[in-house]
Design a protein around this motif. Structure first.
Motif, PDB file in Angstrom:
ATOM      1  N   LEU A  65     -39.288  53.880  -4.239  1.00  0.00           N
ATOM      2  CA  LEU A  65     -39.619  53.285  -5.525  1.00  0.00           C
ATOM      3  C   LEU A  65     -41.136  53.131  -5.577  1.00  0.00           C
ATOM      4  N   LYS A  66     -41.801  54.135  -6.150  1.00  0.00           N
ATOM      5  CA  LYS A  66     -43.261  54.162  -6.172  1.00  0.00           C
ATOM      6  C   LYS A  66     -43.783  53.733  -7.541  1.00  0.00           C
ATOM      7  N   PRO A  67     -44.481  52.589  -7.586  1.00  0.00           N
ATOM      8  CA  PRO A  67     -44.999  52.112  -8.869  1.00  0.00           C
ATOM      9  C   PRO A  67     -46.342  52.747  -9.239  1.00  0.00           C
ATOM     10  N   SER A  68     -46.567  52.870 -10.544  1.00  0.00           N
ATOM     11  CA  SER A  68     -47.868  53.282 -11.083  1.00  0.00           C
ATOM     12  C   SER A  68     -47.954  52.765 -12.512  1.00  0.00           C
ATOM     13  N   GLU A  69     -49.112  52.877 -13.087  1.00  0.00           N
ATOM     14  CA  GLU A  69     -49.320  52.517 -14.492  1.00  0.00           C
ATOM     15  C   GLU A  69     -48.755  51.145 -14.850  1.00  0.00           C
ATOM     16  N   GLN A  70     -49.086  50.145 -14.055  1.00  0.00           N
ATOM     17  CA  GLN A  70     -48.593  48.793 -14.325  1.00  0.00           C
ATOM     18  C   GLN A  70     -49.472  48.112 -15.372  1.00  0.00           C
ATOM     19  N   HIS A  71     -48.829  47.550 -16.391  1.00  0.00           N
ATOM     20  CA  HIS A  71     -49.508  46.801 -17.445  1.00  0.00           C
ATOM     21  C   HIS A  71     -48.885  45.413 -17.499  1.00  0.00           C
ATOM     22  N   ILE A  72     -49.740  44.395 -17.567  1.00  0.00           N
ATOM     23  CA  ILE A  72     -49.276  43.005 -17.586  1.00  0.00           C
ATOM     24  C   ILE A  72     -49.880  42.298 -18.791  1.00  0.00           C
ATOM     25  N   GLN A  73     -49.019  41.661 -19.599  1.00  0.00           N
ATOM     26  CA  GLN A  73     -49.470  40.832 -20.711  1.00  0.00           C
ATOM     27  C   GLN A  73     -48.989  39.410 -20.460  1.00  0.00           C
ATOM     28  N   ILE A  74     -49.918  38.471 -20.461  1.00  0.00           N
ATOM     29  CA  ILE A  74     -49.588  37.069 -20.191  1.00  0.00           C
ATOM     30  C   ILE A  74     -49.657  36.287 -21.503  1.00  0.00           C
ATOM     31  N   HIS A  75     -48.579  35.558 -21.792  1.00  0.00           N
ATOM     32  CA  HIS A  75     -48.482  34.740 -22.997  1.00  0.00           C
ATOM     33  C   HIS A  75     -47.981  33.360 -22.576  1.00  0.00           C
ATOM     34  N   GLY A  76     -48.860  32.558 -21.985  1.00  0.00           N
ATOM     35  CA  GLY A  76     -48.457  31.224 -21.529  1.00  0.00           C
ATOM     36  C   GLY A  76     -47.463  31.316 -20.392  1.00  0.00           C
ATOM     37  N   GLU A  77     -46.256  30.777 -20.633  1.00  0.00           N
ATOM     38  CA  GLU A  77     -45.217  30.778 -19.601  1.00  0.00           C
ATOM     39  C   GLU A  77     -44.292  31.992 -19.712  1.00  0.00           C
ATOM     40  N   VAL A  78     -44.731  33.003 -20.463  1.00  0.00           N
ATOM     41  CA  VAL A  78     -43.989  34.256 -20.597  1.00  0.00           C
ATOM     42  C   VAL A  78     -44.941  35.394 -20.255  1.00  0.00           C
ATOM     43  N   THR A  79     -44.481  36.316 -19.429  1.00  0.00           N
ATOM     44  CA  THR A  79     -45.286  37.481 -19.064  1.00  0.00           C
ATOM     45  C   THR A  79     -44.435  38.732 -19.215  1.00  0.00           C
ATOM     46  N   ILE A  80     -45.043  39.748 -19.822  1.00  0.00           N
ATOM     47  CA  ILE A  80     -44.370  41.028 -20.010  1.00  0.00           C
ATOM     48  C   ILE A  80     -45.025  42.044 -19.084  1.00  0.00           C
ATOM     49  N   VAL A  81     -44.196  42.768 -18.344  1.00  0.00           N
ATOM     50  CA  VAL A  81     -44.684  43.791 -17.419  1.00  0.00           C
ATOM     51  C   VAL A  81     -44.057  45.126 -17.793  1.00  0.00           C
ATOM     52  N   SER A  82     -44.890  46.148 -17.849  1.00  0.00           N
ATOM     53  CA  SER A  82     -44.415  47.525 -17.987  1.00  0.00           C
ATOM     54  C   SER A  82     -44.957  48.280 -16.785  1.00  0.00           C
ATOM     55  N   ARG A 101     -39.649  54.146 -16.651  1.00  0.00           N
ATOM     56  CA  ARG A 101     -40.541  53.058 -17.065  1.00  0.00           C
ATOM     57  C   ARG A 101     -39.671  51.805 -17.146  1.00  0.00           C
ATOM     58  N   PHE A 102     -40.077  50.768 -16.424  1.00  0.00           N
ATOM     59  CA  PHE A 102     -39.387  49.484 -16.440  1.00  0.00           C
ATOM     60  C   PHE A 102     -40.215  48.505 -17.264  1.00  0.00           C
ATOM     61  N   THR A 103     -39.573  47.810 -18.174  1.00  0.00           N
ATOM     62  CA  THR A 103     -40.218  46.728 -18.906  1.00  0.00           C
ATOM     63  C   THR A 103     -39.447  45.463 -18.574  1.00  0.00           C
ATOM     64  N   ARG A 104     -40.175  44.435 -18.131  1.00  0.00           N
ATOM     65  CA  ARG A 104     -39.535  43.183 -17.744  1.00  0.00           C
ATOM     66  C   ARG A 104     -40.231  42.007 -18.413  1.00  0.00           C
ATOM     67  N   VAL A 105     -39.439  41.012 -18.778  1.00  0.00           N
ATOM     68  CA  VAL A 105     -39.969  39.767 -19.326  1.00  0.00           C
ATOM     69  C   VAL A 105     -39.736  38.677 -18.292  1.00  0.00           C
ATOM     70  N   TRP A 106     -40.836  38.154 -17.771  1.00  0.00           N
ATOM     71  CA  TRP A 106     -40.802  37.083 -16.777  1.00  0.00           C
ATOM     72  C   TRP A 106     -41.091  35.760 -17.481  1.00  0.00           C
ATOM     73  N   VAL A 107     -40.356  34.703 -17.118  1.00  0.00           N
ATOM     74  CA  VAL A 107     -40.629  33.360 -17.631  1.00  0.00           C
ATOM     75  C   VAL A 107     -40.603  32.376 -16.467  1.00  0.00           C
ATOM     76  N   VAL A 108     -41.214  31.230 -16.694  1.00  0.00           N
ATOM     77  CA  VAL A 108     -41.207  30.184 -15.681  1.00  0.00           C
ATOM     78  C   VAL A 108     -39.850  29.476 -15.742  1.00  0.00           C
ATOM     79  N   SER A 109     -39.184  29.414 -14.609  1.00  0.00           N
ATOM     80  CA  SER A 109     -37.873  28.760 -14.541  1.00  0.00           C
ATOM     81  C   SER A 109     -38.031  27.243 -14.512  1.00  0.00           C
ATOM     82  N   SER A 110     -36.925  26.542 -14.588  1.00  0.00           N
ATOM     83  CA  SER A 110     -36.957  25.080 -14.541  1.00  0.00           C
ATOM     84  C   SER A 110     -37.482  24.569 -13.205  1.00  0.00           C
ATOM     85  N   SER A 111     -37.385  25.400 -12.152  1.00  0.00           N
ATOM     86  CA  SER A 111     -37.896  24.996 -10.835  1.00  0.00           C
ATOM     87  C   SER A 111     -39.370  25.369 -10.652  1.00  0.00           C
ATOM     88  N   GLY A 112     -39.973  25.997 -11.682  1.00  0.00           N
ATOM     89  CA  GLY A 112     -41.389  26.315 -11.622  1.00  0.00           C
ATOM     90  C   GLY A 112     -41.712  27.683 -11.045  1.00  0.00           C
TER      91      GLY A 112
END
Length: 125
Positions: A65-82, A101-112
């Motif tokens: 699983l070789k990653p390339s072309e990573q893009h990160i957008q940060i919007h407070g407690e939500v982050t989008i990764v492509s 191409r993987f697109t993921r939406v990361w958020v801060v959990s209740s445990s931080g």
């Protein structure tokens, strides 16, 4: 010194990549939110348990699983990764190789900690 959000996400993405390679269901369970919505490269809608079960049963095996072309957008407690991934492995005993191409939406959990609430996988033409 506190890590920046970007560094936290980069580290979480690498932890996810390593867990996918090892089919480490324990780590995947931590990183995937209970309510995650996953859209596969075939347009199938999957839930957390579907993904964990595929790894646990050996249905999916990822060798590389070789990653390339990573893009990160940060919007407070939500982050989008492509991120583009060269993947080699198998699904249900058949070769499953390709450029995705993987697109993921990361958020801060209740445990931080960061976890994924949505993921989409597309094939790169």
């Amino acid at each position: 010194m506190t890590e920046t959000v970007e560094t936290q996400i980069i580290n979480a993405e690498e932890r996810l990549r390593q867990a996918m390679l090892a089919s480490d269901v324990s780590v995947l369970n931590e990183l995937l939110a209970p309510e995650i919505i996953i859209t596969s490269h075939l347009g199938e809608l999957l839930e957390k348990q579907d993904d964990l079960a595929a790894h646990e049963s050996g249905l999916i095996k990822i060798h590389e699983l070789k990653p390339s072309e990573q893009h990160i957008q940060i919007h407070g407690e939500v982050t989008i990764v492509s991120v583009r991934m060269q993947l080699s492995g198998s699904y249900n005993g058949s070769p499953a190789n390709g450029d995705f191409r993987f697109t993921r939406v990361w958020v801060v959990s209740s445990s931080g900690t960061w976890h994924i609430v949505a993921a989409h996988i597309g094939m790169v033409a």
